[in-house]
Scaffold this motif. Structure first.
Motif, mmCIF file in Angstrom:
data_model
loop_
_atom_site.group_PDB
_atom_site.id
_atom_site.type_symbol
_atom_site.label_atom_id
_atom_site.label_comp_id
_atom_site.label_asym_id
_atom_site.label_seq_id
_atom_site.Cartn_x
_atom_site.Cartn_y
_atom_site.Cartn_z
ATOM 1 N N GLN A 174 0.854 -1.195 0.000
ATOM 2 C CA GLN A 174 0.000 0.000 0.000
ATOM 3 C C GLN A 174 0.885 1.237 0.000
ATOM 4 O O GLN A 174 2.028 1.176 0.465
ATOM 5 N N MET A 175 0.324 2.366 -0.424
ATOM 6 C CA MET A 175 1.053 3.623 -0.345
ATOM 7 C C MET A 175 1.452 3.835 1.118
ATOM 8 O O MET A 175 0.613 3.699 2.021
ATOM 9 N N ASP A 176 2.699 4.172 1.364
ATOM 10 C CA ASP A 176 3.189 4.392 2.717
ATOM 11 C C ASP A 176 2.703 5.785 3.175
ATOM 12 O O ASP A 176 3.140 6.808 2.645
ATOM 13 N N ALA A 177 1.788 5.787 4.132
ATOM 14 C CA ALA A 177 1.133 7.046 4.516
ATOM 15 C C ALA A 177 2.126 8.065 5.077
ATOM 16 O O ALA A 177 2.022 9.269 4.805
ATOM 17 N N LYS A 178 3.096 7.568 5.844
ATOM 18 C CA LYS A 178 4.095 8.503 6.420
ATOM 19 C C LYS A 178 4.907 9.161 5.307
ATOM 20 O O LYS A 178 5.171 10.370 5.326
#
Ligand code: 0PR
Length: 396
Positions: free
Chosen positions: A155-159
């Motif tokens: 998944q896209m790394d939110a940080k």
């Protein structure tokens, strides 16, 4: 440079040929194409359209939504379709259009975001897994894509997304059903980041839009990805993927009419002062009418049962892959997309062997992608697994 191909030359005949002669020629010429009914297409996010949608599409072929002053009733049905899609995504008041596909929808979203932001040298934060339509959009709109890495669940790394946001950011894009693995990005976290930075958030649910809304009723863990999240400004949802509609039928939905207004162009010479908010001018009304008819015919329950069948077959495939020595799945699928990898055999060789046996799967750099669409039946998966076993024995 485009790849070199043998240039086909052909001239229109001076005198027309009889219809039956042409039809016979076509039968022969088109034989090389794959068909969904063969079960060999495992690489496509499209499927054989529903028979009712085909019937309606054929009937209303003359409709042109490029001129709503001539086809006001079709234009109204398009807006009702948008509202039905909006209801599916928790916002019946959504404003948008039925467009040519996910590519056009994503371009329109970034176009609106860019116009609303009014920033010089605008940037768009996307996951590396984003569909290549965002590269097209960025090039066309003179925006720069800032690509964000993925976490261990692809998944896209939110940080990393948060860090990538700057004063130049005009939009963040999250994918709800990625092209490669059907992964859903952490959209609720992206919504918080977008809200904290006052930035536009677009969700590409071109594939997932007709799957994710049904997860809860099918006993799967529901995922937040739609307009319920306050910062989601627009969503791509394609009826011509899991919506079973004939190509072309994409969907772009904006949270409200004001957002869509950011890309609207007046066409004063058409009676009724037409406003367009699509890339295309002349465009298929049959597509929108067919989606309207199909959604009315299927209802939520109809789509839920299609998703149920696809997911059950997906899980069966995963179970069987895990039993085979030499291959494994890339990640536990959320949707009906499976990545298959091998740490023993070059995945390209497996791909070549599958191709020789007429299987159409997709080759990503590290894995093979299989999309279990409504045209895929248990027998097709059984045959695929048998061939895969044979190929692995041969290559070991
Ligand atoms: N967004 C996502 C997440 C997508 O997966 C796709 C297409 C798009 C946008 C763009 O949609 P359009 O192709 O409608 O413009 N994903 C498929 C893919 O690249 C498209 C596709 C469909 C490819 C059928 C092959 C095929 O046989 O895999």
């Amino acid at each position: 440079m485009p790849p070199e191909t043998t240039q086909q030359t052909k001239k229109m005949p001076e005198k027309g040929l009889p219809k039956n002669v042409i039809s016979e020629q076509l039968e022969v010429k088109l034989q090389r194409d794959f068909t969904y009914s063969s079960g060999k297409i495992l690489c496509s996010m499209c499927t054989n359209p529903h028979s009712f949608a085909k019937q309606i599409y054929r009937k209303y072929l003359e409709k042109n939504l490029g001129d709503p002053s001539l086809f006001p009733a079709s234009a109204e049905l398009e807006q009702e379709t948008v509202s039905m899609l909006g209801s599916l995504l928790s916002n019946p008041k959504a404003s948008g259009n039925i467009v040519s596909g996910g590519t056009e929808a994503n371009i329109l979203a970034l176009w609106a975001a860019r116009n609303l932001a009014k920033k010089e040298h605008g940037e768009v934060v996307v996951p590396v897994s984003a569909h290549h339509s965002f590269a097209k959009a960025a090039d066309l709109l003179n925006l720069k894509l800032i690509k964000v890495k993925l976490n261990s669940r692809f998944q896209m790394d939110a940080k990393a997304a948060e860090k990538a946001v700057t004063s130049k950011t005009v939009a963040i894009v999250g994918v709800a059903g990625s092209t490669g693995l059907g992964v859903v990005d952490p959209i609720s976290e992206l919504s918080e980041i977008a809200s904290a930075n006052n930035v536009y958030l677009h969700v590409d649910a071109a594939f997932g839009g007709f799957v994710l809304p049904f997860l809860k009723e099918l006993g799967c863990e529901p995922l937040d990805f739609d307009f319920r999240l306050p910062s989601v400004c627009s969503i791509t949802i394609d009826p011509h993927k899991m919506g079973l509609a004939p190509v072309p039928a994409g969907g772009i939905l904006f949270r409200d009419a004001a957002m869509r207004e950011a890309i609207s162009v007046k066409v004063p010479y058409l009676s009724g002062e037409v406003k367009e908010s699509t890339l295309l001018g002349t465009r298929s009304g049959a597509s929108a009418v067919a989606v309207w008819a199909l959604m009315m015919h299927m209802g939520r329950a109809g789509y839920a049962s299609v998703v149920d069948r696809c997911l059950k077959l997906t899980w069966k495939l995963v179970e069987e892959i895990q039993k085979i020595d030499g291959v494994d799945i890339v990640t536990e699928p959320t949707l009906n997309v499976v990545g298959i990898k091998s740490d023993r055999i070059d995945i390209r060789l497996i791909f070549q062997e599958l191709k020789k046996r007429a299987w159409a799967v997709s080759l990503f750099p590290d894995y093979l992608r299989i999309v279990i669409m409504p045209h895929t039946k248990p027998l097709h998966i059984k045959r695929l697994l048998e061939d895969l076993q044979r190929i692995l024995e041969q290559l070991s």
